[in-house]
Every structure is written in C-alpha cells, then in structure tokens.
Enzyme design. Sequence first.
Site, PDB file in Angstrom:
ATOM      1  N   HIS A 282      44.080  -9.584  15.554  1.00 17.90           N
ATOM      2  CA  HIS A 282      44.497  -8.512  16.461  1.00 17.90           C
ATOM      3  C   HIS A 282      44.930  -7.295  15.644  1.00 17.90           C
ATOM      4  CE1 HIS A 282      46.399  -6.547  19.903  1.00 17.90           C
ATOM      5  NE2 HIS A 282      47.460  -6.326  19.135  1.00 17.90           N
TER       6      HIS A 282
ATOM      7  N   GLY B 210       0.791  -1.230   0.000  1.00 23.25           N
ATOM      8  CA  GLY B 210       0.000   0.000   0.000  1.00 23.25           C
ATOM      9  C   GLY B 210       0.817   1.270   0.000  1.00 23.25           C
TER      10      GLY B 210
ATOM     11  N   ILE C 105      13.772   2.011  20.851  1.00 24.73           N
ATOM     12  CA  ILE C 105      13.434   3.052  19.877  1.00 24.73           C
ATOM     13  C   ILE C 105      13.589   4.432  20.499  1.00 24.73           C
ATOM     14  CG2 ILE C 105      11.589   4.017  18.429  1.00 24.73           C
ATOM     15  CD1 ILE C 105      10.471   1.186  18.145  1.00 24.73           C
TER      16      ILE C 105
END
Length: 460
Positions: A439, A36, A185
């Site tokens: 490393h 949509g 959030i």
Amino acid sequence: MQTLNTTLLIIGGGPGGYVTAIRAGQLGISTILVEGQALGGTCLNIGCIPSKALIHVAEQFHQTQHHSQHSALGISVSAPTLDITKSVEWKDGIVDRLTTGVAALLKKHKVQVINGWAKVIDGKTVEVGDTRIQCEHLVLATGSTSVNLPILPILPIGGPIISSTEALAPKSVPKRLVVVGGGYIGLELGIAYRKLGAEVSVVEAQDRILPAYDAELTQPVHDALKQLGVKLYLKHSVLGFDGTLQVRDPNGETLNLETDQVLVAVGRKPNTQGWNLEALNLDMNGSAIKIDSRCQTSMRNVYAIGDLSGEPMLAHRAMAQGEMVAELISGKSREFNPTAIAAVCFTDPELVVVGQTPDEAKAAGLDCIVSSFPFAANGRAMTLESKSGFVRVVARRDNHVIVGWQAVGVGVSELSTAFAQSLEMGARLEDIGGTIHAHPTLGEAVQEAALRALGHALHL
C-alpha cells in the site's frame, strides 16, 4: 557461390528470431541468423518500442499543456512548445540502443548474423545473395506486415496516406488526422497524435472501438476519447480518398472528412511473401503457417514461430516460442502450452486481458464468479489523477480457481505479469486475497477484486 553449413538457420531477426538464436547459442548450437533489415524486427524498429516512446512524448506534452491551463496540482507553466524532430531523435536513440544491444548479445553467444534477404530453396537450403546456407534445422520467424486497403494505397514518403511506420517518424504533426481502424494500433497512435495537438477522427466499421475486447472493458477508453476531443465514426466504412476521405455512414449516406493525413491501421497479416516460402509447400492455417504444440510445421525439422504462425500476434509469444524451439533442437523435452498470454493495449487508459473473459468462460461451459474493483476506490489511482477503470477477475464457482483477469486504467500494463503468473500457478481467489499487497499501489485493486469475489472487499 559460397556455401555455409550450420545446425540451425533462422530467417528473421525480430523478437522471435533473435531470442531463438540467443538461446541456441547458450546451448552450444551452431546458429546462423538471416535478417533483411534491422535486428529487432518490427517490434524494436517500427512497432512496440517506438510507439511506446511516442506515446510517452505525447503524454508529457499533454500534461505540460494541462499545467499551463488549469492544474489542480498547483503547477503553473507558460505555454509549452513541441519540437517533434527532437522527439523523433530521442525515440530513435532508444531504438538504436536496443538494436545495438541485440547485436551484442548475438555476438556474445557466437551467432553468425547475415544481413540480406533469404530465398528458401528447400527445407535445408536457403540462399542469401551469393551465399548458400545448408542447415539441419530451419526456423521461420519472418513476422507480419500491415494489412493494406487497395482503396487507400500507401503512397511514397510525404503522401497523405500513411501506415503506422510513417506515423512513428513524423516530420511534423498534421493539423488533422483521420485514423482508419479502431483497433489497438489505430487508437494508440490516434490518442498520441491528439495529445501532440492534431485534430483526430477515428473511422471504425464495427459498432464500437476495440471490437476484439468486451464492451465493459473498453467503455473507459471510449469515455477518454470523447474527453480528449477525438471524433468517432463508428459503423462507418471507407469508400476512398481524393483529397478528402469519403466514408459511408450507417444510413448509407456518404460523408466527406477533411483531413491532412489518413493513417491506415486495419490490422496485420503473416509475412509469407517474397522469400519463396511456397517452395516448402507447408500446411497452412488460413494465411498463417500451421504449427503443432512444438511449433513444428508439416515439414520435419522446419519450425515457424511468432506472427508468421498466426494469432495472437504478440512479441512475447514469439519470444517464448523461440526459446522453446532452441531447447527442442538441443534435445530437451518442451511443449508450448501456456495457460494464458497477456494482451496489452497502450491506450489511455491502458487495457489488459489475460486468460478468459466472462463471455469466454461462459461459452466454455464454466460456471464462474465475476467480480470487479474500481480504481475510484484505490488511493494510488487518485494520487495519479486517475479514477476511471477497474480490475476484474473471473474464477470458477466450484473451486475458486482463477481463469481470467482483465483491467482498464492508468498503468495497468504493469499488472499483466501478476495476472499471468497467478493463472500459470493455478491460483485460487483465496491465494490472491490472502497475499499481502503493498500500500499504496494499483496492485491493491487486484487483491480487492479477489476479496470482493469472495464476498468481503475491504474498501468498497
């Protein structure tokens, strides 16, 4: 009304829906995808991707400001300025490239995309405008929506009360912002806005931030918020807004918080409304559609994936479910049974949880070794000007099989893949401890956590 016929019909073009469609196309299944709004759904358009872009802008601006004041790195710049309009344009450019890429992939795999709002008629029939689509298999992938608070209604664009959608497309940075909700959030966006220059306060009803995670893991984030100057109102509940935000403190007193904007970030819920889902009368699991281990609903040949099917509401879960469903429809034998799904919180510092936490392992009746390695002892973290945080491993005491990883620190989101892979492969502490880690990298802390659990960390 024109009628189309297809083997597979997917409602929703977010991560779950479009991945289902792409995989189905690869497998030669006739597929129609109905969306949509914009392809990519919430994640690509108003969620995961734009929020990480805004977080990056905020961090770069924050670092530049830091260098204009007192940088230990010897970098000196004049006072930086921010053109938020250009920042949003840059963010939108990333979103456009990704959504265009999704459209190209769907076209490549011969998926027919119909733009419009689906109305479910029955388990094999959907209408989109004046088009009726008949299908053999129906996949529901409509995602989730923000939870609204009736006492804090999201008003038209430009109003003082906003959701994460508006927060990701600011016209300007407010002087003062109150974030309602101390989950991932709210904190991701709250930290970003603080770094962009806003005075930020966070109101959370629980007694600590990120209540879904354990206290040891969230403490470095709490410390960073204080260092940034973010004000925390924990154990406070919202009463309403009339130009100021009214909240109730733990003693029952009312406080009035002066603010220019209120960001409501109190969670998300499955998107079950507005497309006549009730016509299917599917079994529900709370507010989510109930599914089995193959994402099948209570109706034959009707599947539900992603946020619509409940927690954990994660894009990568939806994608994995979608890929599986496409393969099931093609006749393959599949089941959705991951050992673990990583959850990542892009706060500063970042936070990752994969598998069982120490408390969850204990609740499951497991006798476990729990071991942490601090980034304060990691050379790469120091070169990134970060000493906070740690990697934590949870492993069974009897056979040393790893059941969980957690980490908090700079860049730990990138460790989530290694964590998930080790759990899927049934790795033991000896497997991780015996693997040579490059490393200098943050990943060395993963090896060191495993070695410490075995009693012989090298750098601690």
